[in-house]
Design an enzyme around this catalytic site. Structure first.
Site, PDB file in Angstrom:
ATOM      1  N   THR A  82      35.722 -12.450  82.518  1.00 32.03           N
ATOM      2  CA  THR A  82      36.599 -13.525  82.962  1.00 32.03           C
ATOM      3  C   THR A  82      36.497 -13.551  84.481  1.00 32.03           C
ATOM      4  O   THR A  82      36.135 -12.547  85.078  1.00 32.03           O
ATOM      5  CB  THR A  82      38.064 -13.240  82.550  1.00 32.03           C
ATOM      6  OG1 THR A  82      38.127 -13.053  81.137  1.00 32.03           O
ATOM      7  CG2 THR A  82      38.982 -14.396  82.922  1.00 32.03           C
ATOM      8  N   GLY A 123      41.324 -16.996  73.946  1.00 29.23           N
ATOM      9  CA  GLY A 123      41.873 -15.753  74.454  1.00 29.23           C
ATOM     10  C   GLY A 123      43.013 -15.980  75.425  1.00 29.23           C
ATOM     11  O   GLY A 123      43.671 -17.022  75.416  1.00 29.23           O
ATOM     12  N   ASP A 124      43.214 -15.009  76.313  1.00 31.13           N
ATOM     13  CA  ASP A 124      44.372 -15.066  77.200  1.00 31.13           C
ATOM     14  C   ASP A 124      44.177 -15.938  78.433  1.00 31.13           C
ATOM     15  O   ASP A 124      45.147 -16.360  79.056  1.00 31.13           O
ATOM     16  CB  ASP A 124      44.735 -13.648  77.660  1.00 31.13           C
ATOM     17  CG  ASP A 124      43.658 -13.042  78.547  1.00 31.13           C
ATOM     18  OD1 ASP A 124      42.504 -12.940  78.093  1.00 31.13           O
ATOM     19  OD2 ASP A 124      43.958 -12.668  79.699  1.00 31.13           O
ATOM     20  N   THR A 150      41.801  -9.985  83.298  1.00 29.14           N
ATOM     21  CA  THR A 150      40.505  -9.959  82.625  1.00 29.14           C
ATOM     22  C   THR A 150      40.488  -8.791  81.655  1.00 29.14           C
ATOM     23  O   THR A 150      40.869  -7.674  82.012  1.00 29.14           O
ATOM     24  CB  THR A 150      39.343  -9.823  83.622  1.00 29.14           C
ATOM     25  OG1 THR A 150      38.118  -9.657  82.897  1.00 29.14           O
ATOM     26  CG2 THR A 150      39.527  -8.661  84.565  1.00 29.14           C
ATOM     27  N   THR A 155      40.508  -7.587  77.111  1.00 22.97           N
ATOM     28  CA  THR A 155      40.597  -7.922  75.695  1.00 22.97           C
ATOM     29  C   THR A 155      41.742  -8.910  75.508  1.00 22.97           C
ATOM     30  O   THR A 155      42.906  -8.523  75.485  1.00 22.97           O
ATOM     31  CB  THR A 155      40.823  -6.659  74.858  1.00 22.97           C
ATOM     32  OG1 THR A 155      41.846  -5.867  75.470  1.00 22.97           O
ATOM     33  CG2 THR A 155      39.557  -5.828  74.783  1.00 22.97           C
ATOM     34  N   GLY A 156      41.401 -10.179  75.376  1.00 24.10           N
ATOM     35  CA  GLY A 156      42.378 -11.252  75.434  1.00 24.10           C
ATOM     36  C   GLY A 156      43.528 -11.140  74.475  1.00 24.10           C
ATOM     37  O   GLY A 156      44.688 -11.409  74.818  1.00 24.10           O
TER      38      GLY A 156
END
Length: 327
Positions: free
Chosen positions: A192, A222-223, A243, A245-246
């Site tokens: 990210t 994702g996030d 940034t 693991t979303g």
């Protein structure tokens, strides 16, 4: 990497380009120089903007736009492929001065997703658009549209084919070994990009953008475009871009949690960041990092992996850059 400011409200910009497990054996001097040069170029441009009085929102959007244009990072040009060999790009922006925000998810033709997110903030009563409708909104605002193939690179396609050959499901960014892989371990690089800034008026802003996960199921989000998870800014506390693991960042509302701990517990920036990155995120199986700048000028660039492309620059001072955990 963290620092406490000695001059409150000195304008500054911080950026990141992904976190993960670092294999020094994969880093050549030329490759390291390329990453550091890209980070420094973007920081110097943002530093100049801030020095000229530009607002924080403008500075973070431009920094992320430049990161999207650099194929070294997983956002915009150089975005990873889905399982269907397509691209789905996400981005978000937030203005700490008024808590206005804009986000987009699943873009496939808008050249710079962060510009689309800013357009949502500025020109829509809504906060988020997705898919073809998001691209259509961006086009209606005059933002450049490109053929989906523009986002792809040979490296990213090779990573997709390798992931599909291994039949191991969705992988994070450079998730598969290739001879041209990056210096971060391809099995654990969390791709990210993002920026946070404090301007001369004391306002904060944050922006985040991503190409997602290699071989992900189409439609997965994702996030990065989720306000409060991968991006948050509030002049009363902090600006944050994440940034990693979303799904884990979404489960703990990571970006907002930093702000909440500062507001409700009275924690200083570094304590709030460490609580999220070193305690809460691992508790739900998450890894990655974040960059944050507080209203008083404190800055934090923290991660629980072995490395994160990162840097910050205060107006009037030389940029500070890092890749490895011991930088």
């Amino acid at each position: 990497m963290s620092t406490r400011s000695t001059q409150p409200a000195t304008p500054l910009l911080a950026i990141h380009g992904g976190a993960g497990t670092l294999l020094r054996s994969k880093m050549t001097s030329a490759k390291e120089a390329a990453y550091l040069a890209a980070l420094q170029r973007i920081l110097l441009a943002g530093q100049a903007q801030l020095g000229a009085g530009a607002p924080a929102l403008e500075v973070v959007v431009e920094a992320v736009r430049q990161l999207e244009e650099c194929e070294l990072f997983n956002a915009g040009r150089g975005a990873v492929y889905t399982a269907a060999a397509t691209h789905e790009l996400d981005a978000s922006v937030m203005d700490g001065s008024n808590l206005q925000a804009g986000a987009v998810a699943g873009l496939s033709t808008t050249r710079n997703p962060v510009l689309a997110a800013r357009a949502v903030l500025l020109h829509s009563e809504h906060l988020m658009f997705i898919g073809a409708a998001a691209d259509a909104f961006a086009a209606a605002q005059g933002l450049e549209q490109v053929a989906p193939a523009w986002f792809g690179t040979e490296l990213r396609l090779a990573q997709l084919r390798a992931a599909q050959g291994e039949a191991r499901g969705a992988r994070l960014d450079h998730d598969v070994e290739t001879q041209r892989s990056g210096p971060l371990d391809d099995a654990r690089k969390l791709g990210t990009v993002g920026a946070v800034a404090l301007d001369a008026a004391g306002h904060l802003a944050a922006a985040t953008s991503t190409g997602g996960m290699t071989n992900k199921q189409p439609g997965r989000v994702g996030d990065s475009p989720i306000i409060g998870a991968g991006c948050y800014a509030n002049d009363a506390t902090v600006a944050v871009s994440c940034t990693g693991t979303g799904e884990a960042f979404m489960r703990i509302c990571a970006a907002y949690d930093v702000s909440a701990q500062m507001a409700y517990l009275g924690l200083p920036l570094q304590a709030a960041v460490d609580s999220v990155i070193q305690l809460k995120l691992p508790a739900v199986g998450g890894s990655g990092g974040l960059i944050a700048v507080a209203a008083n000028g404190d800055v934090s660039l923290r991660f629980n992996t072995e490395g994160m492309y990162r840097g910050y620059a205060r107006v009037g001072a030389a940029p500070v850059l890092g890749i490895y955990g011991d930088d």
